[in-house]
Design a protein around this motif. Structure first.
Motif, PDB file in Angstrom:
ATOM      1  N   ASP A 119      28.453  20.942  -6.287  1.00 38.51           N
ATOM      2  CA  ASP A 119      29.056  20.273  -7.430  1.00 38.51           C
ATOM      3  C   ASP A 119      29.907  21.254  -8.225  1.00 38.51           C
ATOM      4  N   ALA A 120      31.093  20.798  -8.623  1.00 40.18           N
ATOM      5  CA  ALA A 120      31.978  21.588  -9.485  1.00 40.18           C
ATOM      6  C   ALA A 120      32.545  20.650 -10.543  1.00 40.18           C
ATOM      7  N   MET A 121      32.439  21.040 -11.816  1.00 37.74           N
ATOM      8  CA  MET A 121      32.867  20.134 -12.876  1.00 37.74           C
ATOM      9  C   MET A 121      33.449  20.902 -14.053  1.00 37.74           C
ATOM     10  N   THR A 122      34.381  20.258 -14.720  1.00 35.92           N
ATOM     11  CA  THR A 122      34.932  20.768 -15.973  1.00 35.92           C
ATOM     12  C   THR A 122      34.672  19.725 -17.048  1.00 35.92           C
ATOM     13  N   THR A 123      34.066  20.160 -18.153  1.00 34.97           N
ATOM     14  CA  THR A 123      33.619  19.250 -19.196  1.00 34.97           C
ATOM     15  C   THR A 123      34.276  19.595 -20.521  1.00 34.97           C
ATOM     16  N   THR A 124      34.681  18.560 -21.244  1.00 39.31           N
ATOM     17  CA  THR A 124      35.176  18.721 -22.612  1.00 39.31           C
ATOM     18  C   THR A 124      34.330  17.857 -23.537  1.00 39.31           C
ATOM     19  N   THR A 125      33.773  18.476 -24.575  1.00 39.93           N
ATOM     20  CA  THR A 125      32.968  17.750 -25.556  1.00 39.93           C
ATOM     21  C   THR A 125      33.597  17.918 -26.943  1.00 39.93           C
ATOM     22  N   SER A 126      33.550  16.841 -27.730  1.00 35.31           N
ATOM     23  CA  SER A 126      34.263  16.829 -29.009  1.00 35.31           C
ATOM     24  C   SER A 126      33.537  17.587 -30.113  1.00 35.31           C
ATOM     25  N   ASP A 132      24.216  26.072 -22.247  1.00 34.22           N
ATOM     26  CA  ASP A 132      24.207  26.565 -20.872  1.00 34.22           C
ATOM     27  C   ASP A 132      22.783  26.565 -20.320  1.00 34.22           C
ATOM     28  N   GLY A 133      22.631  26.187 -19.040  1.00 29.78           N
ATOM     29  CA  GLY A 133      21.326  26.183 -18.399  1.00 29.78           C
ATOM     30  C   GLY A 133      20.504  24.936 -18.653  1.00 29.78           C
ATOM     31  N   THR A 134      21.060  23.960 -19.363  1.00 27.48           N
ATOM     32  CA  THR A 134      20.346  22.716 -19.634  1.00 27.48           C
ATOM     33  C   THR A 134      20.826  21.627 -18.677  1.00 27.48           C
ATOM     34  N   PRO A 135      20.063  20.525 -18.539  1.00 27.13           N
ATOM     35  CA  PRO A 135      20.433  19.491 -17.574  1.00 27.13           C
ATOM     36  C   PRO A 135      21.829  18.913 -17.766  1.00 27.13           C
ATOM     37  N   GLY A 136      22.290  18.797 -19.023  1.00 25.45           N
ATOM     38  CA  GLY A 136      23.595  18.221 -19.277  1.00 25.45           C
ATOM     39  C   GLY A 136      24.751  18.998 -18.701  1.00 25.45           C
ATOM     40  N   ARG A 137      24.521  20.257 -18.329  1.00 31.21           N
ATOM     41  CA  ARG A 137      25.559  21.055 -17.695  1.00 31.21           C
ATOM     42  C   ARG A 137      25.630  20.820 -16.193  1.00 31.21           C
ATOM     43  N   ARG A 155      35.895  21.047 -30.637  1.00 27.38           N
ATOM     44  CA  ARG A 155      36.092  20.648 -29.247  1.00 27.38           C
ATOM     45  C   ARG A 155      35.949  21.864 -28.341  1.00 27.38           C
ATOM     46  N   SER A 156      35.192  21.687 -27.254  1.00 26.59           N
ATOM     47  CA  SER A 156      34.927  22.791 -26.333  1.00 26.59           C
ATOM     48  C   SER A 156      35.166  22.326 -24.900  1.00 26.59           C
ATOM     49  N   THR A 157      35.678  23.225 -24.066  1.00 24.51           N
ATOM     50  CA  THR A 157      35.900  22.945 -22.646  1.00 24.51           C
ATOM     51  C   THR A 157      35.273  24.068 -21.825  1.00 24.51           C
ATOM     52  N   TYR A 158      34.544  23.707 -20.767  1.00 26.14           N
ATOM     53  CA  TYR A 158      33.845  24.699 -19.954  1.00 26.14           C
ATOM     54  C   TYR A 158      33.616  24.135 -18.559  1.00 26.14           C
ATOM     55  N   SER A 159      33.390  25.028 -17.597  1.00 25.54           N
ATOM     56  CA  SER A 159      33.231  24.636 -16.194  1.00 25.54           C
ATOM     57  C   SER A 159      31.895  25.124 -15.650  1.00 25.54           C
ATOM     58  N   ASP A 160      31.354  24.374 -14.681  1.00 31.03           N
ATOM     59  CA  ASP A 160      30.089  24.717 -14.032  1.00 31.03           C
ATOM     60  C   ASP A 160      30.192  24.414 -12.541  1.00 31.03           C
ATOM     61  N   LEU A 161      29.622  25.293 -11.719  1.00 28.16           N
ATOM     62  CA  LEU A 161      29.527  25.108 -10.278  1.00 28.16           C
ATOM     63  C   LEU A 161      28.084  25.378  -9.865  1.00 28.16           C
ATOM     64  N   HIS A 162      27.524  24.525  -9.023  1.00 24.19           N
ATOM     65  CA  HIS A 162      26.152  24.748  -8.590  1.00 24.19           C
ATOM     66  C   HIS A 162      25.867  23.948  -7.322  1.00 24.19           C
ATOM     67  N   ALA A 163      24.734  24.267  -6.695  1.00 21.46           N
ATOM     68  CA  ALA A 163      24.268  23.550  -5.507  1.00 21.46           C
ATOM     69  C   ALA A 163      22.800  23.187  -5.643  1.00 21.46           C
ATOM     70  N   HIS A 460      34.666  15.782 -12.212  1.00 21.72           N
ATOM     71  CA  HIS A 460      33.539  16.215 -11.371  1.00 21.72           C
ATOM     72  C   HIS A 460      33.913  16.044  -9.902  1.00 21.72           C
ATOM     73  N   THR A 461      33.767  17.096  -9.122  1.00 26.27           N
ATOM     74  CA  THR A 461      34.012  17.027  -7.678  1.00 26.27           C
ATOM     75  C   THR A 461      32.761  17.462  -6.932  1.00 26.27           C
ATOM     76  N   HIS A 462      32.632  17.007  -5.690  1.00 27.33           N
ATOM     77  CA  HIS A 462      31.487  17.428  -4.893  1.00 27.33           C
ATOM     78  C   HIS A 462      31.837  17.455  -3.407  1.00 27.33           C
ATOM     79  N   VAL A 463      31.101  18.268  -2.685  1.00 28.72           N
ATOM     80  CA  VAL A 463      31.120  18.313  -1.227  1.00 28.72           C
ATOM     81  C   VAL A 463      29.672  18.134  -0.774  1.00 28.72           C
ATOM     82  N   LYS A 464      29.434  17.159   0.084  1.00 25.65           N
ATOM     83  CA  LYS A 464      28.055  16.811   0.442  1.00 25.65           C
ATOM     84  C   LYS A 464      27.961  16.544   1.941  1.00 25.65           C
TER      85      LYS A 464
END
Length: 467
Positions: A119-126, A132-137, A155-163, A460-464
């Motif tokens: 999973d790879a995602m970029t999130t913007t929250t108002s 960081d490290g919580t389920p919402g990420r 407003r904040s923008t940040y990216s997360d990648l994980h498997a 949000h993008t994914h490879v599965k």
């Protein structure tokens, strides 16, 4: 000749050393060898007896070789390998009868499966950043959408990648002498946090511990262990890139239970837990852990080529200390086929004390009043999703989800969630069987009882790959 003499020197030296070994030591070695030969002869006799017993049990001729016996149809059992939509067969030796309770049961098949998911995602929250490290990420967690006081929103923008949602499973099916089947199933993923100072963070190793998802045994009409709640309809869940997608409108719960299924009906008693919001939310909500009675569910299901439809009921008792309250909820869900390329999936749920079952426990089950008495909270939620297959390899989904709660602000205060909603649209391409590459765009909003709200946008993008 000189060369020959030099070549004999090592042999002469070895003989001389051997001659110097004490006779007692040589006699001791001979005795040990004799003892070992006797043991080997006893083991060979035991092996012959086992082969004869096996030949008699399987009908194989006593004179057949061990290799021929092991390869005979009577000594082989098929093992089905789960491939998430496809299957292949392997062959696993059946049990050799070596006494009661030993070996693998005859007639047992094995299945394993799972998937690798990136999973790879970029999130913007108002209104600030999700911690960081919580389920919402990692996936859409409705209760994690930040809401800030007026003037403090940023407003904040940040990216997360994980498997971390990669998973594997193992199952067995055993047919008993009376024709019944015993099924055992266990499944785990890596959504378990770190196990040491360097694990579970993005600094060095990104190492995570295993998380138990399912572990149950099923015999006849009975199931015992941990799996999806009987109150949840997993067959209605949309085809999403996110872990669940329309989370706030989804009944979602895995827990220990004892379930009985007969035809279209299923009933269960499940692990109880009471979530409590303190009076005026002066501190974080908590789990009481004082329950004495299990949660009770009942479900009715009908299905056909047109899809499926199901109704489920839930009855609960809440307990905090000596104080108790009661609650109940209903859920209606299903999937409606609109031909080969389209379907509609939906769920509508609501009731008193539905809190921890809806939207990843978006709201609490109960609230305390000024006297410390407990009251059940009412909540409602649902989603609708449309799935369309453009080609055999390309499909898309559109979904809307919403949840709302009847909070008594005189008891809960104004900082609890009143409503949450989200839209999402995705496209998923499968260049090969069981291999998906997807992209999803989502928007979400959470509003508090005091009227403040915050929103979230995510790509949000994914490879599965499922195996």
């Amino acid at each position: 000749m000189k060369k020959t003499a030099l070549g004999l020197r090592p042999l002469v030296l070895a003989l001389a050393v051997a001659a110097c070994v004490p006779a007692a030591a040589q006699e001791l070695d001979v005795a040990a060898i004799h003892l070992r030969l006797t043991q080997m002869e006893d083991e060979m006799q035991a092996l012959r007896a086992l082969l004869a017993e096996h030949a008699q049990a399987t009908g194989t001729a006593a004179g057949a070789s061990p290799h021929a016996t092991a390869a005979s149809p009577a000594a082989l059992a098929p093992a089905t390998v789960s491939t998430s939509g496809a299957s292949r067969s392997a062959v696993v030796p059946a049990a050799t009868p070596t006494g009661a309770g030993s070996g693998r049961p005859a007639g047992t098949t094995f299945e394993f499966g799972g998937f690798i998911k990136f999973d790879a995602m970029t999130t913007t929250t108002s209104d600030g950043k999700i911690a960081d490290g919580t389920p919402g990420r990692l996936f859409y967690f409705p209760g994690a959408t930040p809401v800030a006081e007026s003037g403090q929103a940023r407003r904040s923008t940040y990216s997360d990648l994980h498997a971390q949602f990669s998973r594997f499973s193992f199952a067995t099916d055993t047919t008993t002498d009376n024709g019944n089947t015993i099924k055992a199933y266990i499944e785990a993923d890596m959504y378990g946090g770190g196990s040491n100072a360097f694990a579970g963070n993005e600094t060095i190793t990104n190492t995570y511990a295993l998380t138990l998802r399912h572990a149950y045994v099923r015999y006849g009409h009975w199931l015992a262990g941990q799996t999806w709640s009987n109150f949840q309809d997993t067959a209605a869940l949309p085809d999403m890139v996110d872990f669940t997608g329309p989370s706030e409108g989804t009944v979602f719960n895995r827990q220990a239970q004892l379930r009985y299924t007969q035809g279209p009906w299923s009933f269960s008693v499940e692990n109880p837990q009471t979530t409590v919001t303190p009076y005026l939310s002066r501190s974080a909500r908590f789990n009481s852990g004082d329950n004495r009675l299990p949660d009770i569910t009942a479900r009715w299901l009908t299905q056909g080529d047109w899809g499926h439809f199901t109704v489920a009921g839930l009855a609960r008792q809440f307990r905090y200390g000596a104080d108790t309250a009661a609650g109940g909820a209903l859920s209606v869900s299903g999937r409606l086929s609109l031909g080969q390329n389209d379907d509609i999936r939906y769920m509508l749920s609501g009731g008193s004390g539905i809190g921890r079952y809806l939207g990843f426990a978006l709201a609490s089950d109960t609230v305390l009043d000024a006297d410390g008495d407990m009251h059940a909270l009412r909540g409602y939620g649902g989603f609708v999703a449309w799935r369309h297959a453009f080609t055999p390899k390309l499909r898309g989904n559109l979904a809307y989800s919403v949840a709302a709660f009847d909070n008594d602000a005189m008891r809960t205060g104004g900082l609890v969630t009143r409503t949450s909603q989200s839209f999402r649209i995705n496209m998923i391409y499968s260049p090969a069987p069981r291999f998906d590459v997807g992209g999803e765009i989502s928007w979400a909003q959470r509003r508090l009882e005091n009227g403040l709200e915050g929103d979230l946008q995510r790509i949000h993008t994914h490879v599965k790959y499922s195996f």
